[in-house]
Design a protein around this motif. Structure first.
Motif, PDB file in Angstrom:
ATOM      1  N   CYS A  13       0.824  -1.210   0.000  1.00  0.00           N
ATOM      2  CA  CYS A  13       0.000   0.000   0.000  1.00  0.00           C
ATOM      3  C   CYS A  13       0.861   1.265   0.000  1.00  0.00           C
ATOM      4  O   CYS A  13       0.516   2.254  -0.646  1.00  0.00           O
ATOM      5  N   LEU A  16       2.208   1.591  -3.593  1.00  0.00           N
ATOM      6  CA  LEU A  16       1.146   1.993  -4.514  1.00  0.00           C
ATOM      7  C   LEU A  16       0.715   3.438  -4.279  1.00  0.00           C
ATOM      8  O   LEU A  16       0.360   4.149  -5.232  1.00  0.00           O
ATOM      9  N   SER A  17       0.739   3.884  -3.021  1.00  0.00           N
ATOM     10  CA  SER A  17       0.371   5.269  -2.736  1.00  0.00           C
ATOM     11  C   SER A  17       1.351   6.232  -3.387  1.00  0.00           C
ATOM     12  O   SER A  17       0.955   7.282  -3.916  1.00  0.00           O
ATOM     13  N   VAL A  19       3.219   5.579  -6.097  1.00  0.00           N
ATOM     14  CA  VAL A  19       3.016   5.500  -7.544  1.00  0.00           C
ATOM     15  C   VAL A  19       1.770   6.293  -7.951  1.00  0.00           C
ATOM     16  O   VAL A  19       1.780   7.031  -8.938  1.00  0.00           O
ATOM     17  N   THR A  20       0.712   6.153  -7.163  1.00  0.00           N
ATOM     18  CA  THR A  20      -0.548   6.807  -7.485  1.00  0.00           C
ATOM     19  C   THR A  20      -0.414   8.326  -7.445  1.00  0.00           C
ATOM     20  O   THR A  20      -1.089   9.029  -8.205  1.00  0.00           O
ATOM     21  N   TYR A  21       0.456   8.839  -6.578  1.00  0.00           N
ATOM     22  CA  TYR A  21       0.635  10.294  -6.484  1.00  0.00           C
ATOM     23  C   TYR A  21       0.983  10.894  -7.844  1.00  0.00           C
ATOM     24  O   TYR A  21       0.532  11.985  -8.192  1.00  0.00           O
ATOM     25  N   VAL A  23       0.163   9.733 -10.714  1.00  0.00           N
ATOM     26  CA  VAL A  23      -0.992   9.647 -11.604  1.00  0.00           C
ATOM     27  C   VAL A  23      -1.957  10.788 -11.304  1.00  0.00           C
ATOM     28  O   VAL A  23      -2.463  11.459 -12.203  1.00  0.00           O
ATOM     29  N   LYS A  24      -2.215  11.000 -10.014  1.00  0.00           N
ATOM     30  CA  LYS A  24      -3.115  12.073  -9.589  1.00  0.00           C
ATOM     31  C   LYS A  24      -2.727  12.512  -8.195  1.00  0.00           C
ATOM     32  O   LYS A  24      -2.939  11.782  -7.226  1.00  0.00           O
ATOM     33  N   THR A  27      -4.920  12.435  -4.848  1.00  0.00           N
ATOM     34  CA  THR A  27      -5.181  11.278  -3.975  1.00  0.00           C
ATOM     35  C   THR A  27      -4.494  11.428  -2.621  1.00  0.00           C
ATOM     36  O   THR A  27      -4.754  10.642  -1.709  1.00  0.00           O
ATOM     37  N   GLN A  28      -3.620  12.418  -2.481  1.00  0.00           N
ATOM     38  CA  GLN A  28      -2.834  12.536  -1.248  1.00  0.00           C
ATOM     39  C   GLN A  28      -3.689  12.685   0.008  1.00  0.00           C
ATOM     40  O   GLN A  28      -3.337  12.117   1.055  1.00  0.00           O
ATOM     41  N   TYR A  73       5.480   5.482   2.045  1.00  0.00           N
ATOM     42  CA  TYR A  73       5.089   6.518   1.083  1.00  0.00           C
ATOM     43  C   TYR A  73       6.022   7.726   1.186  1.00  0.00           C
ATOM     44  O   TYR A  73       6.552   8.209   0.177  1.00  0.00           O
ATOM     45  N   SER A 299     -13.849  10.899 -11.023  1.00  0.00           N
ATOM     46  CA  SER A 299     -12.936  10.162 -10.152  1.00  0.00           C
ATOM     47  C   SER A 299     -13.681   9.443  -9.031  1.00  0.00           C
ATOM     48  O   SER A 299     -13.137   8.527  -8.412  1.00  0.00           O
TER      49      SER A 299
END
Length: 362
Positions: A13, A16-17, A19-21, A23-24, A27-28, A73, A299
């Motif tokens: 997790c 992935l958090s 990596v996701t940052y 992308v968008k 999401t933080q 993260y 979203s």
């Protein structure tokens, strides 16, 4: 992580958090919501553990696993945040939206809830997205934005150059401080902020029904099916307690009541889900004043549809109708209804509505 935590999952997790940052970045805030929810979970599980027999789970282990998500993260994002802090005067989480755009003054020329677009373009022209700016740089760009807007009006109305310069001098009011949250709430009362969010919800609802009406229709239908499942569960409970089943018809309950039991043991799940949807919905309603439009709500579409389908599944799963020579699983009926609605709405969308000029904006 909230339901079946493990050290391996905590590491996953955290990665992935990060990596996701990229992308968008929006999401933080979910990490903050996760941290708060995890704290509630640890306290709740500790309280339940004292009341129920069985092996107690270490609260220290639980805290460590939750903290690992945030720690990993931050560890992976440290080079990025350090670079951002160096570039933007010590602000590692800098964003032009949270720093300035959310706090732009309202347009005094409009009765509607919309920000002063000259101020907005002033920040863009000054390059606030890419580097720190000063008040002087903003004022120069702000004047440029006012001038360009008035020049377009002058071209339409045929104003002489003298009138254009006079209008610019009247409407350009240099600022002494860049837009910020403190300044915004000093300028506008709390009631104004509440009305701004309400107005944003109203406008977003209208635009969603206009531009994404098939997506809205599918979510709405799925929640109605889930509501029907909830009503049947309540009816089943009432009939079971009274013993008054209608004739030879009987609702058979298979296993334990999954959804109520789930929420009883993990009420923090409701806090997390509510925090996710309410938090982002309020944020997007606030952003409506910037003229961003309803696209941000996309979203929330897949998570909202997931919650609706998940609720439908758990509400209908234990229910069956037993008749002579027939046993009908209501979960199967609910699934068939959802598939039919999905096929119908997809057909409507792909055979014309997706390509309408009003719906594509092009």
């Amino acid at each position: 992580m909230l339901f079946s935590p493990s050290w391996r999952l905590a590491v996953t997790c955290g990665v992935l958090s990060a990596v996701t940052y990229f992308v968008k970045a929006g999401t933080q805030p979910l990490l903050l919501l996760f941290a708060v929810t995890w704290g509630i979970k640890v306290l709740w599980d500790a309280w339940i553990g004292r009341r129920e027999p069985g092996p107690a789970r270490s609260a220290l282990t639980a805290l460590g696993q939750g903290a690992s998500v945030i720690a990993i993260y931050l560890l992976l994002m440290t080079p990025y945040f350090v670079g951002t802090a160096r570039k933007f005067d010590g602000k590692p989480f800098y964003s032009v939206y949270t720093e300035y755009m959310m706090w732009l003054p309202m347009d005094a020329r409009s009765d509607d809830f919309s920000v002063d677009r000259d101020h907005m373009w002033g920040f863009y022209y000054a390059g606030a997205r890419n580097h720190p700016i000063t008040v002087e740089q903003f004022n120069a760009s702000y004047e440029r934005a006012v001038r360009e807007r008035l020049r377009r009006e002058a071209e339409k109305a045929g104003w002489p150059e003298e009138k254009l310069e006079k209008k610019v001098a009247q409407q350009f009011q240099p600022v002494t401080e860049l837009a910020n949250a403190r300044q915004y709430f000093e300028r506008y009362p709390v009631a104004h902020s509440i009305d701004r969010v309400k107005h944003g919800f109203t406008m977003l609802e209208k635009r969603i029904k206009k531009y994404y009406k098939r997506a809205e229709g599918l979510v709405s239908f799925t929640f109605k099916v889930a509501a029907a499942g909830l009503a049947l569960r309540l009816l089943w409970g009432a009939l079971a307690r009274s013993g008054r089943w209608p004739g030879r018809l009987r609702l058979a309950h298979r296993g334990d009541p999954a959804l109520p039991e789930f929420l009883k043991r993990r009420p923090y799940a409701l806090f997390y889900v509510a925090g996710f949807f309410i938090g982002y919905a309020v944020l997007y309603a606030w952003y409506d004043a910037l003229g961003i439009g309803p696209r941000l709500f996309l979203s929330l579409y897949v998570p909202l549809l997931f919650v609706a389908v998940w609720s439908t599944h758990h509400l209908f799963r234990p229910l069956e109708i037993e008749l002579p020579k027939l046993r009908l699983r209501l979960s199967l009926v609910a699934n068939i209804l959802l598939v039919i609605m999905l096929a119908y709405l997809s057909h409507r969308l792909m055979t014309g509505e997706l390509y309408e000029h009003m719906n594509t904006g092009g």
